[in-house]
Enzyme design. Structure first.
Site, mmCIF file in Angstrom:
data_model
loop_
_atom_site.group_PDB
_atom_site.id
_atom_site.type_symbol
_atom_site.label_atom_id
_atom_site.label_comp_id
_atom_site.label_asym_id
_atom_site.label_seq_id
_atom_site.Cartn_x
_atom_site.Cartn_y
_atom_site.Cartn_z
ATOM 1 C CD GLU A 163 0.830 -1.583 7.782
ATOM 2 O OE1 GLU A 163 0.560 -0.746 8.681
ATOM 3 O OE2 GLU A 163 1.262 -1.266 6.663
ATOM 4 C CG ASP B 110 -0.394 -0.064 2.517
ATOM 5 O OD1 ASP B 110 0.846 -0.171 2.606
ATOM 6 O OD2 ASP B 110 -1.143 0.004 3.518
ATOM 7 C CG ASP C 113 0.543 -4.083 2.093
ATOM 8 O OD1 ASP C 113 0.813 -5.060 2.822
ATOM 9 O OD2 ASP C 113 1.318 -3.115 1.927
ATOM 10 C CD GLU D 120 8.129 -0.269 7.186
ATOM 11 O OE1 GLU D 120 7.163 -0.989 6.890
ATOM 12 O OE2 GLU D 120 8.274 0.890 6.741
HETATM 13 O O1 KIV Z 1 3.583 -1.072 1.556
HETATM 14 C C1 KIV Z 1 4.750 -1.491 1.475
HETATM 15 O O2 KIV Z 1 5.465 -1.259 0.488
HETATM 16 C C2 KIV Z 1 5.267 -2.273 2.579
HETATM 17 C C3 KIV Z 1 6.747 -2.519 2.616
HETATM 18 C C4 KIV Z 1 7.431 -1.284 3.054
HETATM 19 C C5 KIV Z 1 7.094 -3.668 3.470
HETATM 20 O O3 KIV Z 1 4.532 -2.662 3.439
#
Ligand code: KIV
Length: 271
Positions: free
Chosen positions: A122, A52, A91, A189
């Site tokens: 997340e 995302d 995501d 992260e």
């Molecule tokens: O949205 C994204 O690109 C991510 C990465 C930073 C792991 O979640």
């Protein structure tokens, strides 16, 4: 090159777990469009994350909060069409998995409409029932701990997470909970490398670091950042593998100049 890509097999969520068992590091990059995904797949990337971060990279928003389910599905569809081998993970956007019922409904929609292979969510303990419910219907789930950008309004900034004992303790507990819930991997992260190393050694599913240090089982970077397209953005964890900002600027400047001076197209470039 991954042994999984060598054998021309489609990489699955289980392949990533096997790679950790065999001590093979996992390569992952983000992508949001067909042509980029095709290049990444052709050169042997193990996994592509339709992050995302598209919100920042593709749409120019300051955070990932505005991303919608429809937008994520569109990006994921484009990436999936360019990929033969890599595992494609999408995501789930902010607000789409606040409870198990909505989470499953939205997860099924992303998987059915985009045909991607897996989803990333997340959070830890606070989303664990939703994670379990999504896995229960047959969708592989990757966790994401540490700096979780969808929580930016609670964090207040994008600084390194889990430096303090209590936050580090919660992160370790969350990693174990996500493993027990059935996740096939966890993105870590922007956390201390020692903490990422501890988590990586304690759990049997792979950790994928972005600012998590060398002991993670794999690494992920945002494609535009590592290609140097995002001029001036250079956090400590980012290695620049190209300077596309300069390459694109020079190419477009040359094009403008050629058009202005009637040097493009030439005789060979017309019908
Ligand atoms: O949205 C994204 O690109 C991510 C990465 C930073 C792991 O979640």
């Amino acid at each position: 090159m991954s042994t999984y890509t060598d054998s021309n097999k489609k990489i699955t969520a289980q392949s990533l777990v096997s790679m950790k068992k065999q001590g093979e590091k996992i390569s992952m990059l983000t992508a949001y469009d067909y042509t980029t995904a095709k290049i990444l797949d052709e050169v042997g990337i193990d996994s592509i994350l339709v992050g995302d971060s598209a919100s920042n990279i593709m749409a120019g928003y300051a955070t990932t909060i505005p991303m919608t389910l429809e937008q994520m599905i569109l990006y994921a569809q484009s990436v999936v069409r360019g990929v033969k081998h890599a595992l494609v993970i999408c995501d789930m956007p902010f607000g789409s998995y606040t409870n198990p019922i909505d989470g499953v409904k939205n997860a099924v929609r992303i998987i059915q409409e985009s045909q991607c292979d897996a989803l990333k969510l997340e959070g830890g303990e606070e989303i664990i029932e939703t994670v379990k419910a999504i896995i229960k219907v047959g969708i592989p789930v990757m966790g994401h701990l540490g700096l979780t950008p969808q929580y930016i309004n609670r964090f207040g900034d994008y600084r390194i997470r889990a430096k303090e004992k209590e936050e580090a303790r919660k992160l370790v507990i969350d990693a174990h909970l996500l493993e027990e819930a059935g996740c096939f991997g966890i993105v870590l992260e922007k956390i201390p490398a020692t903490l990422a190393a501890q988590v990586s050694s304690e759990i049997s599913i792979p950790t994928i670091g972005i600012g998590g240090g060398a002991d993670c089982d794999g690494q992920v970077l945002v494609i535009d950042d590592m290609l140097g397209k995002n001029k001036g953005f250079h956090p400590k964890f980012l290695r620049l593998y190209a300077d596309l900002h300069t390459v694109i600027s020079d190419a477009v400047s040359n094009y403008i100049s050629d058009v202005k001076q009637s040097k493009f197209p030439n005789k060979e470039e017309q019908y």
